[in-house]
Design a protein around this motif. Structure first.
Motif, PDB file in Angstrom:
ATOM      1  N   TYR A  25      38.755  26.113   2.618  1.00 27.92           N
ATOM      2  CA  TYR A  25      38.132  27.260   3.300  1.00 27.92           C
ATOM      3  C   TYR A  25      38.563  28.595   2.734  1.00 27.92           C
ATOM      4  CZ  TYR A  25      36.425  23.874   6.601  1.00 27.92           C
ATOM      5  OH  TYR A  25      35.788  22.808   7.167  1.00 27.92           O
ATOM      6  N   ARG A  55      41.978  22.058   4.699  1.00 31.13           N
ATOM      7  CA  ARG A  55      42.325  23.415   5.134  1.00 31.13           C
ATOM      8  C   ARG A  55      42.365  24.415   3.987  1.00 31.13           C
ATOM      9  NH1 ARG A  55      48.514  24.379   5.582  1.00 31.13           N
ATOM     10  NH2 ARG A  55      49.279  22.914   4.054  1.00 31.13           N
ATOM     11  N   GLY A  65      47.885  22.012  10.317  1.00 26.86           N
ATOM     12  CA  GLY A  65      47.371  23.296  10.776  1.00 26.86           C
ATOM     13  C   GLY A  65      46.041  23.621  10.119  1.00 26.86           C
ATOM     14  N   THR A  66      45.542  24.819  10.363  1.00 22.11           N
ATOM     15  CA  THR A  66      44.245  25.208   9.828  1.00 22.11           C
ATOM     16  C   THR A  66      44.338  26.309   8.779  1.00 22.11           C
ATOM     17  OG1 THR A  66      43.956  26.766  11.651  1.00 22.11           O
ATOM     18  CG2 THR A  66      43.017  24.565  11.937  1.00 22.11           C
ATOM     19  N   GLU A  67      45.481  26.897   8.627  1.00 13.00           N
ATOM     20  CA  GLU A  67      45.666  27.964   7.639  1.00 13.00           C
ATOM     21  C   GLU A  67      45.985  27.373   6.267  1.00 13.00           C
ATOM     22  OE1 GLU A  67      45.202  31.280   8.168  1.00 13.00           O
ATOM     23  OE2 GLU A  67      44.463  30.574  10.099  1.00 13.00           O
ATOM     24  N   GLU A  81      42.997  17.309   4.901  1.00 17.89           N
ATOM     25  CA  GLU A  81      42.001  17.662   5.909  1.00 17.89           C
ATOM     26  C   GLU A  81      41.097  18.819   5.487  1.00 17.89           C
ATOM     27  OE1 GLU A  81      44.077  16.791  10.055  1.00 17.89           O
ATOM     28  OE2 GLU A  81      45.319  17.980   8.707  1.00 17.89           O
ATOM     29  N   TYR A 114      44.907  19.112  13.888  1.00 14.24           N
ATOM     30  CA  TYR A 114      45.154  19.097  12.442  1.00 14.24           C
ATOM     31  C   TYR A 114      46.627  18.812  12.180  1.00 14.24           C
ATOM     32  CZ  TYR A 114      40.554  21.056  11.587  1.00 14.24           C
ATOM     33  OH  TYR A 114      39.204  21.247  11.507  1.00 14.24           O
TER      34      TYR A 114
END
Length: 58
Positions: free
Chosen positions: A50, A47, A19-21, A45, A16
């Motif tokens: 979510y 993120r 990042g994913t946070e 993306e 990513y």
């Protein structure tokens, strides 16, 4: 064209890019959102999606 090459190379990687946070703003306002439909404009993306209270419904 240089701008296009930059973005294509940035997102060509499996990891990513950001990042994913979720970002700080989304973490701050997410508890204030009510359940329903959410439009995440230019979310890249995904993120931040979510963190939405709608994550289980759509």
């Amino acid at each position: 064209m240089a701008n296009r090459k930059f973005w294509e190379s940035r997102f060509a990687q499996e990891a990513y890019a950001y990042g994913t946070e979720p970002n700080a703003f989304v973490r701050q306002v997410a508890p204030q959102l009510t359940k329903g439909r959410t439009l995440a404009v230019a979310d890249g993306e995904g993120r931040n999606a979510y963190t939405s209270p709608n994550k289980a419904t759509r």
